[in-house]
Structures are given as C-alpha cells and as structure tokens.
Design an enzyme around this catalytic site. Structure first.
Site, PDB file in Angstrom:
ATOM      1  N   ASN A   9       0.921  -1.203  -0.160  1.00 50.44           N
ATOM      2  CA  ASN A   9      -0.068  -0.010   0.036  1.00 50.44           C
ATOM      3  C   ASN A   9       0.914   1.215  -0.174  1.00 50.44           C
ATOM      4  OD1 ASN A   9      -1.744   2.281   0.448  1.00 50.44           O
ATOM      5  ND2 ASN A   9      -2.352   1.258   2.540  1.00 50.44           N
ATOM      6  N   LYS A  11       0.026   4.294  -0.402  1.00 49.27           N
ATOM      7  CA  LYS A  11      -0.184   5.369   0.270  1.00 49.27           C
ATOM      8  C   LYS A  11      -0.209   6.671  -0.611  1.00 49.27           C
ATOM      9  CE  LYS A  11      -0.280   3.237   4.825  1.00 49.27           C
ATOM     10  NZ  LYS A  11      -0.079   3.258   6.187  1.00 49.27           N
ATOM     11  N   HIS A  97      -9.780   1.319   4.583  1.00 49.84           N
ATOM     12  CA  HIS A  97      -8.306   1.454   5.300  1.00 49.84           C
ATOM     13  C   HIS A  97      -8.666   2.329   6.458  1.00 49.84           C
ATOM     14  CE1 HIS A  97      -4.362   2.522   6.249  1.00 49.84           C
ATOM     15  NE2 HIS A  97      -3.854   1.525   5.701  1.00 49.84           N
ATOM     16  N   GLU A  99      -7.010   4.704   7.721  1.00 49.88           N
ATOM     17  CA  GLU A  99      -6.738   6.199   7.505  1.00 49.88           C
ATOM     18  C   GLU A  99      -7.707   6.855   6.691  1.00 49.88           C
ATOM     19  OE1 GLU A  99      -3.052   5.443   5.638  1.00 49.88           O
ATOM     20  OE2 GLU A  99      -2.347   4.835   7.490  1.00 49.88           O
ATOM     21  N   GLU A 169      -5.790  -4.969  10.342  1.00 49.59           N
ATOM     22  CA  GLU A 169      -4.685  -3.936  10.637  1.00 49.59           C
ATOM     23  C   GLU A 169      -5.119  -3.345  11.935  1.00 49.59           C
ATOM     24  OE1 GLU A 169      -2.859  -2.958   6.583  1.00 49.59           O
ATOM     25  OE2 GLU A 169      -4.314  -1.419   6.848  1.00 49.59           O
ATOM     26  N   GLY A 175       2.061   2.073  10.835  1.00 45.89           N
ATOM     27  CA  GLY A 175       3.301   3.268  10.627  1.00 45.89           C
ATOM     28  C   GLY A 175       3.935   3.697  12.011  1.00 45.89           C
ATOM     29  N   SER A 215       3.122  -2.283  10.527  1.00 49.96           N
ATOM     30  CA  SER A 215       4.575  -2.606  10.542  1.00 49.96           C
ATOM     31  C   SER A 215       5.110  -3.925  10.142  1.00 49.96           C
ATOM     32  CB  SER A 215       5.065  -2.177  12.128  1.00 49.96           C
ATOM     33  OG  SER A 215       4.683  -0.738  12.458  1.00 49.96           O
TER      34      SER A 215
HETATM   35  P1  PGA Z   1       2.730   0.183   7.752  1.00 50.00           P
HETATM   36  O1  PGA Z   1       1.241   0.286   7.182  1.00 50.00           O
HETATM   37  O2  PGA Z   1       3.134  -1.112   7.146  1.00 50.00           O
HETATM   38  O3  PGA Z   1       3.507   1.298   7.446  1.00 50.00           O
HETATM   39  O4  PGA Z   1       2.560   0.046   9.216  1.00 50.00           O
HETATM   40  C1  PGA Z   1       0.516  -0.788   6.733  1.00 50.00           C
HETATM   41  C2  PGA Z   1      -1.072  -0.114   6.188  1.00 50.00           C
HETATM   42  O5  PGA Z   1      -1.322   1.027   6.492  1.00 50.00           O
HETATM   43  O6  PGA Z   1      -1.643  -0.673   5.288  1.00 50.00           O
END
Ligand code: PGA
Length: 257
Positions: A9, A11, A97, A99, A169, A175, A215
């Site tokens: 992803n 982003k 997601h 976010e 997730e 993140g 992560s």
């Molecule tokens: P990350 O993000 O691997 O940077 O923690 C995962 C995601 O948001 O899909």
C-alpha cells in the site's frame, strides 16, 4: 491451502516517474518467483495506475488501487469508480483502510457499498478491519472486529465472500513501528475466520484469505506469515523501497505451513 498474498500500500507516495522506477525494480527483483507460491500486488496512487499497469503487464505482479467510489459514474467530484479502475488495469482495491475511516469519514456502511460495487465489476476488494489502541485497552478488540466484519460484509453471499481478502490491521501498529506479536495477529485472524464460518459456512471461512497489516518488515515477516490463519500481508512503509518489499515477498514464499 490458501495462497499467501503480499500487497504494498503505497499510500500518498510516489510520482509517476518514481512509480515506474519502483515497479521496474520490483519486477527485476521478483521475476523468478513462481506465481504458485505467493500473489504479489502493488497499490500506487490513482495518478500512477496506468503507467504502473504498463510496467507490470504480463509479470507476476498485479495492480491494486487504494480506494474507489461505489457509483459507476456521475456528478461525484473527486471520486473514481470501479469501471475506471478496471480500465486502468487494476485487479484489487483496498477498501476501508483505517486512514480512510479516520480522516475521510469512511464507515462500515460505505465500506459495504464499496465492497459490493467492487465485486460487481470484477475487482477483488481488500477490506480492512482493525481496532485502535483505545479499543484494545478497553477490551473491545473483538467487538470492533465483529462490527467491521459484519458491517462490511452485510448482504453478501458466501460465494462473494470467498473472493474477498480481509486485511486485519490493528490501528496502533500502522506506521508506528509497533507490530502485533505473531500470537496477537493469530488470535485476531482466528477470530475473524471463526466469525465468517459462523456467518456463512466452513468452506467460506476456510477459503477466505486474511492479511495482516501494521509495521510488517523483512525481519518480522516469516514469523507472522507462519501463523496458521495469517494468509499474507498488507505492507505500508516497507513497500516503498524495492529491497524491503522484495525481501518480504521472498521470505513469505519460503514459509511452510
Ligand atoms: P505500515 O502500514 O506497514 O506502514 O504500518 C500498513 C498499512 O497501513 O496498510
């Protein structure tokens, strides 16, 4: 046996030029990986999808988008529809997601509409679910997962649910560098699978692929992917560099279950 699926992803990162560079590097680094071991997906931003499609065409890397709207077309300024994504060469689409739930008012209801529309147009939804730190500390993890899963899958039949990917997730792991332990991931994945078995049937639950996200990096991939109910990863930060994403994909392909 469920085939592992590793999706990057990206982003809101990567210009068109950077997308072409990264997609080409991944193609080079992963070209000899047989498609029977693991499904590989990259999800660049909308502006780069067509160019990314040209790079990965006829390779073992598939293309995904990061969101979509449920209507086919119309006066919906700023939105992109499922047929438009198909036209750009997209096969998968991330929906719901955290976010988007957090910053763009995504709800279980809008997630459900998008999942249905994606399936109607032959896209494979990667439906994201997961609890916040506050939820986890309040003992609400399973309650939130149940809400996200039942809300997102509302009115779908078993043959549709079998096509979907669910991404677990935990928001506190996205993140932050904080990964769920393999045991925490396995516990949540098992809960989701058992819930789908309860809502549908055993076959649907057993066929459903559930990715872990939060992560994921080369160092923790093997242990996470080795869990019985973890069927892949949705990778954010570590998918932005060819070396780390390739290493995650390769480690996953070596996992024996
Ligand atoms: P990350 O993000 O691997 O940077 O923690 C995962 C995601 O948001 O899909």
């Amino acid at each position: 046996m469920r085939k592992l699926i590793i999706a990057g992803n990206w982003k809101m990162y990567k210009t068109i030029g950077e997308t072409i560079e990264l997609a080409n590097a991944l193609k080079r680094q992963l070209y000899d990986l047989g498609s029977e071991t693991v499904d590989i997906v990259i999800c660049p931003p909308f502006t780069s999808l067509s160019e990314a499609a040209e790079v990965v065409i006829e390779s073992n890397i598939a293309l995904g988008a990061q969101d979509m709207y449920w209507q086919e077309e119309g006066a919906f300024t700023g939105e992109v529809s499922a047929p438009m994504l198909k036209d750009a060469g997209v096969k998968y689409v991330i929906i719901g997601h955290s976010e988007r739930r957090q910053f763009f008012s995504e709800t279980n209801d809008s997630v459900n509409k998008k999942v249905k529309a994606a399936l109607n147009y032959g896209l494979i939804p990667i439906m994201c679910v997961g609890e916040s730190l506050k939820d986890r500390e309040a003992g609400l993890t399973f309650k939130v997962l149940e809400d996200h899963v039942t809300g997102g899958l509302k009115d779908l039949g078993p043959e549709q649910v079998e096509k979907i990917i669910i991404a677990y997730e935990p928001v506190w792991a996205i993140g932050t560098g904080k990964t769920a332990t393999p045991a925490q991931a396995q516990e949540a994945h098992k809960f989701i699978r058992d819930l789908v078995i309860k809502l549908y049937n055993k076959q649907t639950g057993e066929l459903l692929r559930i990715q872990y996200g939060g992560s994921v990096k080369p160092e923790n991939t093997k242990e996470l992917m080795g869990q019985p109910d973890v069927d892949g990863a949705l990778v954010g930060g570590a998918s932005l560099k060819a070396d780390s994403f390739s290493s995650i994909v390769k480690s996953s392909s070596e996992v024996k279950k």
